[in-house]
Design a protein around this motif. Structure first.
Motif, PDB file in Angstrom:
ATOM      1  N   VAL A  83       0.850  -1.199   0.000  1.00  0.00           N
ATOM      2  CA  VAL A  83       0.000   0.000   0.000  1.00  0.00           C
ATOM      3  C   VAL A  83       0.881   1.243   0.000  1.00  0.00           C
ATOM      4  CG1 VAL A  83      -1.794   1.291   1.220  1.00  0.00           C
ATOM      5  CG2 VAL A  83      -1.871  -1.215   1.186  1.00  0.00           C
ATOM      6  N   GLY A  84       1.744   1.359   0.980  1.00  0.00           N
ATOM      7  CA  GLY A  84       2.630   2.526   1.063  1.00  0.00           C
ATOM      8  C   GLY A  84       3.618   2.590  -0.081  1.00  0.00           C
ATOM      9  N   ALA A  85       4.132   1.430  -0.491  1.00  0.00           N
ATOM     10  CA  ALA A  85       5.105   1.404  -1.581  1.00  0.00           C
ATOM     11  C   ALA A  85       4.494   1.930  -2.876  1.00  0.00           C
ATOM     12  CB  ALA A  85       5.626  -0.017  -1.781  1.00  0.00           C
ATOM     13  N   ASN A  86       3.241   1.582  -3.142  1.00  0.00           N
ATOM     14  CA  ASN A  86       2.596   2.069  -4.366  1.00  0.00           C
ATOM     15  C   ASN A  86       2.255   3.547  -4.292  1.00  0.00           C
ATOM     16  OD1 ASN A  86       2.241  -0.008  -6.531  1.00  0.00           O
ATOM     17  ND2 ASN A  86       1.603  -1.170  -4.736  1.00  0.00           N
ATOM     18  N   ILE A  87       1.913   4.026  -3.111  1.00  0.00           N
ATOM     19  CA  ILE A  87       1.697   5.468  -2.950  1.00  0.00           C
ATOM     20  C   ILE A  87       3.003   6.198  -3.238  1.00  0.00           C
ATOM     21  CG2 ILE A  87       1.189   7.316  -1.292  1.00  0.00           C
ATOM     22  CD1 ILE A  87      -0.687   5.246   0.135  1.00  0.00           C
ATOM     23  N   ALA A  88       4.100   5.680  -2.693  1.00  0.00           N
ATOM     24  CA  ALA A  88       5.408   6.309  -2.892  1.00  0.00           C
ATOM     25  C   ALA A  88       5.831   6.251  -4.357  1.00  0.00           C
ATOM     26  CB  ALA A  88       6.448   5.625  -2.010  1.00  0.00           C
ATOM     27  N   GLU A  89       5.658   5.097  -4.984  1.00  0.00           N
ATOM     28  CA  GLU A  89       6.070   4.972  -6.376  1.00  0.00           C
ATOM     29  C   GLU A  89       5.248   5.885  -7.279  1.00  0.00           C
ATOM     30  OE1 GLU A  89       7.149   1.669  -9.791  1.00  0.00           O
ATOM     31  OE2 GLU A  89       6.496   0.995  -7.809  1.00  0.00           O
ATOM     32  N   ILE A 105      -3.642   0.733  -7.467  1.00  0.00           N
ATOM     33  CA  ILE A 105      -2.974  -0.507  -7.066  1.00  0.00           C
ATOM     34  C   ILE A 105      -2.864  -0.557  -5.543  1.00  0.00           C
ATOM     35  CG2 ILE A 105      -0.803  -1.809  -7.151  1.00  0.00           C
ATOM     36  CD1 ILE A 105      -0.466  -0.624 -10.039  1.00  0.00           C
ATOM     37  N   ALA A 106      -2.554   0.581  -4.923  1.00  0.00           N
ATOM     38  CA  ALA A 106      -2.478   0.651  -3.460  1.00  0.00           C
ATOM     39  C   ALA A 106      -3.824   0.300  -2.839  1.00  0.00           C
ATOM     40  CB  ALA A 106      -2.036   2.052  -3.017  1.00  0.00           C
ATOM     41  N   GLY A 108      -6.085  -1.659  -4.126  1.00  0.00           N
ATOM     42  CA  GLY A 108      -6.225  -3.110  -4.254  1.00  0.00           C
ATOM     43  C   GLY A 108      -5.416  -3.843  -3.193  1.00  0.00           C
ATOM     44  N   SER A 109      -4.214  -3.356  -2.914  1.00  0.00           N
ATOM     45  CA  SER A 109      -3.381  -3.969  -1.873  1.00  0.00           C
ATOM     46  C   SER A 109      -4.006  -3.801  -0.494  1.00  0.00           C
ATOM     47  CB  SER A 109      -1.980  -3.355  -1.890  1.00  0.00           C
ATOM     48  OG  SER A 109      -1.310  -3.680  -3.077  1.00  0.00           O
ATOM     49  N   LEU A 110      -4.664  -2.688  -0.272  1.00  0.00           N
ATOM     50  CA  LEU A 110      -5.355  -2.486   0.995  1.00  0.00           C
ATOM     51  C   LEU A 110      -6.484  -3.513   1.145  1.00  0.00           C
ATOM     52  CD1 LEU A 110      -5.838  -0.936   3.619  1.00  0.00           C
ATOM     53  CD2 LEU A 110      -7.234   0.685   2.295  1.00  0.00           C
ATOM     54  N   ASN A 111      -7.223  -3.747   0.069  1.00  0.00           N
ATOM     55  CA  ASN A 111      -8.287  -4.757   0.115  1.00  0.00           C
ATOM     56  C   ASN A 111      -7.714  -6.148   0.357  1.00  0.00           C
ATOM     57  OD1 ASN A 111     -10.438  -2.992  -0.179  1.00  0.00           O
ATOM     58  ND2 ASN A 111     -10.313  -3.040  -2.395  1.00  0.00           N
ATOM     59  N   GLU A 112      -6.578  -6.440  -0.246  1.00  0.00           N
ATOM     60  CA  GLU A 112      -5.927  -7.722  -0.005  1.00  0.00           C
ATOM     61  C   GLU A 112      -5.497  -7.840   1.463  1.00  0.00           C
ATOM     62  OE1 GLU A 112      -2.051 -10.399  -1.295  1.00  0.00           O
ATOM     63  OE2 GLU A 112      -2.414  -8.524  -2.369  1.00  0.00           O
ATOM     64  N   THR A 113      -4.986  -6.754   2.017  1.00  0.00           N
ATOM     65  CA  THR A 113      -4.577  -6.751   3.426  1.00  0.00           C
ATOM     66  C   THR A 113      -5.775  -7.030   4.318  1.00  0.00           C
ATOM     67  OG1 THR A 113      -2.798  -5.186   2.936  1.00  0.00           O
ATOM     68  CG2 THR A 113      -3.475  -5.376   5.247  1.00  0.00           C
ATOM     69  N   ARG A 114      -6.900  -6.413   4.008  1.00  0.00           N
ATOM     70  CA  ARG A 114      -8.133  -6.673   4.774  1.00  0.00           C
ATOM     71  C   ARG A 114      -8.501  -8.159   4.718  1.00  0.00           C
ATOM     72  NH1 ARG A 114     -11.411  -2.365   6.178  1.00  0.00           N
ATOM     73  NH2 ARG A 114     -10.882  -0.362   5.277  1.00  0.00           N
ATOM     74  N   HIS A 115      -8.363  -8.741   3.546  1.00  0.00           N
ATOM     75  CA  HIS A 115      -8.660 -10.164   3.377  1.00  0.00           C
ATOM     76  C   HIS A 115      -7.788 -11.002   4.312  1.00  0.00           C
ATOM     77  CE1 HIS A 115      -8.960 -14.130   1.524  1.00  0.00           C
ATOM     78  NE2 HIS A 115      -7.644 -14.125   1.435  1.00  0.00           N
ATOM     79  N   TRP A 116      -6.488 -10.772   4.288  1.00  0.00           N
ATOM     80  CA  TRP A 116      -5.576 -11.551   5.125  1.00  0.00           C
ATOM     81  C   TRP A 116      -5.847 -11.323   6.607  1.00  0.00           C
ATOM     82  CZ3 TRP A 116      -3.693 -15.575   3.100  1.00  0.00           C
ATOM     83  CH2 TRP A 116      -3.283 -15.600   1.773  1.00  0.00           C
ATOM     84  N   LEU A 117      -6.206 -10.101   6.976  1.00  0.00           N
ATOM     85  CA  LEU A 117      -6.513  -9.825   8.386  1.00  0.00           C
ATOM     86  C   LEU A 117      -7.773 -10.566   8.829  1.00  0.00           C
ATOM     87  CD1 LEU A 117      -5.637  -6.035   8.609  1.00  0.00           C
ATOM     88  CD2 LEU A 117      -4.445  -7.928   9.742  1.00  0.00           C
ATOM     89  N   LYS A 144      -9.163   7.983   2.778  1.00  0.00           N
ATOM     90  CA  LYS A 144      -8.015   8.853   2.477  1.00  0.00           C
ATOM     91  C   LYS A 144      -7.402   8.500   1.125  1.00  0.00           C
ATOM     92  CE  LYS A 144      -6.576  10.205   7.110  1.00  0.00           C
ATOM     93  NZ  LYS A 144      -6.399  11.619   7.206  1.00  0.00           N
ATOM     94  N   LEU A 145      -7.324   7.211   0.828  1.00  0.00           N
ATOM     95  CA  LEU A 145      -6.829   6.804  -0.491  1.00  0.00           C
ATOM     96  C   LEU A 145      -7.753   7.315  -1.591  1.00  0.00           C
ATOM     97  CD1 LEU A 145      -5.563   3.110  -0.200  1.00  0.00           C
ATOM     98  CD2 LEU A 145      -4.298   5.062  -1.090  1.00  0.00           C
ATOM     99  N   ASN A 146      -9.059   7.192  -1.386  1.00  0.00           N
ATOM    100  CA  ASN A 146     -10.018   7.683  -2.379  1.00  0.00           C
ATOM    101  C   ASN A 146      -9.936   9.200  -2.530  1.00  0.00           C
ATOM    102  OD1 ASN A 146     -11.020   5.173  -3.099  1.00  0.00           O
ATOM    103  ND2 ASN A 146     -12.510   5.170  -1.437  1.00  0.00           N
TER     104      ASN A 146
END
Length: 158
Positions: A83-89, A105-106, A108-117, A144-146
């Motif tokens: 999430v942070g890496a894509n914001i930075a890139e 992409i960030a 999407g990664s946040l949604n994936e993180t929610r899934h794993w949590l 905030k991302l939106n």
């Protein structure tokens, strides 16, 4: 002042003094599209929050047993770090369109993180206290991302 020389074909060409290039590079690093000064990515609230979540998850996963770390742990850390890496890139790209793509992409990664949590909680890998600490952070990061994405869209329009 030092000038820089380089070969073009069979002749030596003098470039502008190095001092000029140094100042130009400094300007390009701090200016976004249309000459608008953009803050370093570390100053963006959305980035700071993504980094905070990522670090929280890291310290939780670090305490898991080896099997769990090797399977689920690596996945959740990668998705959270992404999430942070894509914001930075995206922030380092030269166009708003590129930046928007990386923010998506960030997201999407946040949604994936929610899934794993959710899986980690269901498998009793997260305590209620850990879940209660992460849940509000994740709920804060989504809008905030939106909002960041919408601000990039507005910036691209003019």
């Amino acid at each position: 002042m030092v000038s820089l020389f380089f070969w073009i074909g069979k002749r030596v060409t003098t470039l502008l003094p190095i001092f000029f290039y140094h100042k130009l590079a400094q300007s390009l690093l701090t200016m976004g599209l249309g000459g608008v000064v953009t803050p370093p990515v570390q100053q963006l609230q959305v980035y700071q929050l993504a980094e905070k979540i990522s670090n929280e998850i890291w310290f939780i996963v670090k305490k898991w047993d080896e099997f769990t770390k090797d399977t689920m742990g690596k996945q959740i850390v990668r998705s959270a770090d992404s999430v942070g890496a894509n914001i930075a890139e995206g922030h380092g790209r030269y166009s708003c369109q590129d930046n928007q793509r990386f923010v998506k992409i960030a997201r999407g990664s946040l949604n994936e993180t929610r899934h794993w949590l959710r899986l980690a909680y269901a498998r009793n890998l997260l305590t209620q206290e850990q879940s209660d600490r992460l849940h509000p952070l994740l709920n804060e990061l989504s809008p905030k991302l939106n909002a960041y994405l919408n601000s990039l869209k507005q910036k691209a329009k003019g």
